[in-house]
Design a protein around this motif. Sequence first.
Motif, short mmCIF file in Angstrom:
data_model
loop_
_atom_site.label_atom_id
_atom_site.label_comp_id
_atom_site.label_asym_id
_atom_site.label_seq_id
_atom_site.Cartn_x
_atom_site.Cartn_y
_atom_site.Cartn_z
N ARG A 115 4.77 -4.49 20.78
CA ARG A 115 5.92 -4.91 19.11
C ARG A 115 4.77 -4.97 18.07
O ARG A 115 5.03 -4.72 16.74
N GLN A 116 3.56 -5.60 18.13
CA GLN A 116 2.69 -6.03 17.48
C GLN A 116 2.04 -4.65 17.08
O GLN A 116 1.29 -4.49 15.87
N GLN A 117 1.65 -4.41 17.90
CA GLN A 117 0.90 -2.71 17.42
C GLN A 117 2.02 -1.79 17.76
O GLN A 117 1.19 -0.75 17.31
N ARG A 118 3.60 -1.66 17.26
CA ARG A 118 3.71 -1.39 16.64
C ARG A 118 3.70 0.24 17.63
O ARG A 118 4.28 1.75 17.30
N TRP A 119 3.18 -0.02 19.35
CA TRP A 119 3.89 1.42 20.15
C TRP A 119 4.62 2.18 20.04
O TRP A 119 4.98 3.53 20.36
N ASP A 120 6.41 1.41 19.52
CA ASP A 120 7.51 2.39 19.72
C ASP A 120 7.39 3.51 18.58
O ASP A 120 8.01 4.22 18.82
N GLN A 121 6.58 3.64 17.50
CA GLN A 121 6.14 4.40 16.33
C GLN A 121 4.81 5.24 16.70
O GLN A 121 4.88 6.43 15.89
N VAL A 122 3.94 5.11 17.74
CA VAL A 122 2.74 5.59 17.70
C VAL A 122 3.26 6.05 18.89
O VAL A 122 1.96 7.33 19.06
N LEU A 123 3.49 5.82 19.82
CA LEU A 123 3.01 6.81 21.29
C LEU A 123 4.42 7.81 21.29
O LEU A 123 5.91 7.64 19.73
N TYR A 124 4.54 8.97 21.45
CA TYR A 124 5.08 9.80 21.96
C TYR A 124 6.89 8.96 22.59
O TYR A 124 6.67 8.35 23.39
N PRO A 345 -4.55 11.81 24.79
CA PRO A 345 -3.92 10.54 24.11
C PRO A 345 -2.06 10.59 24.29
O PRO A 345 -1.63 11.19 23.61
N ALA A 346 -2.07 9.23 24.84
CA ALA A 346 -0.45 8.75 24.46
C ALA A 346 -0.14 8.83 23.21
O ALA A 346 1.14 8.42 22.44
N ARG A 347 -1.51 8.14 22.20
CA ARG A 347 -0.80 7.75 20.87
C ARG A 347 -0.98 8.95 20.08
O ARG A 347 -1.56 9.97 19.86
N MET A 348 -0.11 8.94 19.31
CA MET A 348 0.87 10.56 18.13
C MET A 348 -0.45 10.63 17.29
O MET A 348 -0.57 11.03 16.80
N ASP A 349 -0.88 8.89 16.78
CA ASP A 349 -1.14 8.83 15.29
C ASP A 349 -3.05 9.01 15.51
O ASP A 349 -3.40 8.25 14.74
N ILE A 350 -3.59 8.90 16.88
CA ILE A 350 -5.22 9.38 16.92
C ILE A 350 -5.31 11.15 17.02
O ILE A 350 -4.72 12.01 17.58
N GLU A 351 -5.96 11.29 16.31
CA GLU A 351 -7.07 12.42 16.52
C GLU A 351 -8.06 12.78 17.71
O GLU A 351 -9.51 11.78 17.45
N PRO A 352 -7.33 13.10 18.53
CA PRO A 352 -9.08 13.54 20.23
C PRO A 352 -10.07 14.23 19.77
O PRO A 352 -9.87 15.05 18.44
N GLU A 353 -10.94 13.47 20.10
CA GLU A 353 -12.24 13.82 20.42
C GLU A 353 -13.08 15.54 21.19
O GLU A 353 -12.39 15.18 21.83
#
Length: 418
Positions: A115-124, A345-353
């Motif tokens: 919840r602190q890291q907002r996983w529900d908003q940043v993960l697919y 990545p599992a996160r939608m908010d980062i651009e893979p390198e």
Amino acid sequence: MKAVLIASFLCALAGSFSFVAPKQTQTDTRPVAEVVHWWTSGGESAAIRSLASAYNTRGGHWVDTAIAGGSAARTTVINRILGGSPPTAMQFVVGNELDDLIHARMVNHIDRVARQQRWDQVLYPLLVESVVRNGKFYAIPVNVHGANWLFYNKKLFDELGLKEPRSWDDFFHAARVLKANGHIPLAFGGEAWQERMTFLNILLSYGGRELYEDVLSYRRPSAVTSPELENVFRAFARLRDLVDEGHPGRNWNDATNMVITGRAGMQFMGDWAKGEFRAAGQQAGIDYGCVLNLGNQPLFMVGGDAFGFSRSDDPAVIQAQELLALTMMDPQTQRAFNRAKGSLPARMDIEPEGLDYCDKKGLDILRDPSKQVPDVVMLMTPDQKGLLTDIVTEFWHRPSMTPKEATEKLAAALAAVI
């Protein structure tokens, strides 16, 4: 019913053991995390080392326990939990595999960090659904895997004048040319999970999305016994003539190596195979090619890996578990891990390198929610998936079994499971 009995058995035993976790020593006060996983191939080993390095850099002490084979690793974890010596964290596939342990109250949730890291908003969203139970996060999804890829040796294709397969007709044409020129058309590992995954690859790409969902998600009898599913079994049977006699029991990465070395031309496999190509120094689009969901529907069969946490009230264990969660979901860790693993990545908010030809192809499709299809582990219980696997494996190894027999047997088996 089997899953209910297992859950009841685990619940009954859960209160009989005191859980003992790896301890800090007087001279080493770093949070100690023993992590059980089944990543043992070249690409997988590089990926897990990146997680361990990131955890240690953050001030922790990673204790690595690698056990070859997902089933063996999961059995070891359950036995250790029941025996009172659980690891800090353990690998699972996203989906229903953790449910029995959650019902038996044998795992900690990680909801405070989530919840602190907002996983529900940043993960697919599909990943969130796969690890949240009763409103709480019980595992960390570390990547997105696509299980419906076809890989091929591009240099071999170029030598034989073959183009990238775009349809099943293209695939079987390439197979005929490869075979006529002394190459094994299809690298195949004769393990039950590989047989099931290849069948599901055909179900989605050859049978289509509607049939895939009707069979796996809704389990409609009319779909399970349909002529369309018989055609999927029929297409699966055609692959028997394209593999070599040494395929039974072969590891997936050994099959991938057959494509890398040019011994075989193609392989149906998840995108973790990209880690093996990279570990061998090969480049996507130059040395090997890739096709996601062979056919005319660009679909991404979404799966992935996750880590769950053994139950404990020990503040030192909870500290280690929360540090693992922060580490594994850190954007830079996500980039490094998934680059080595061959996943996204599992996160939608980062651009893979450092995306290569195959990565870009997969990411473009993944980012469109309408093109995401849940993997079987998200659609079926372990019991249902096991029945499907048994019938697919029997069909593969018993050529006398007709597609109609297979569909009827599958329908009866699924109807018997609550």
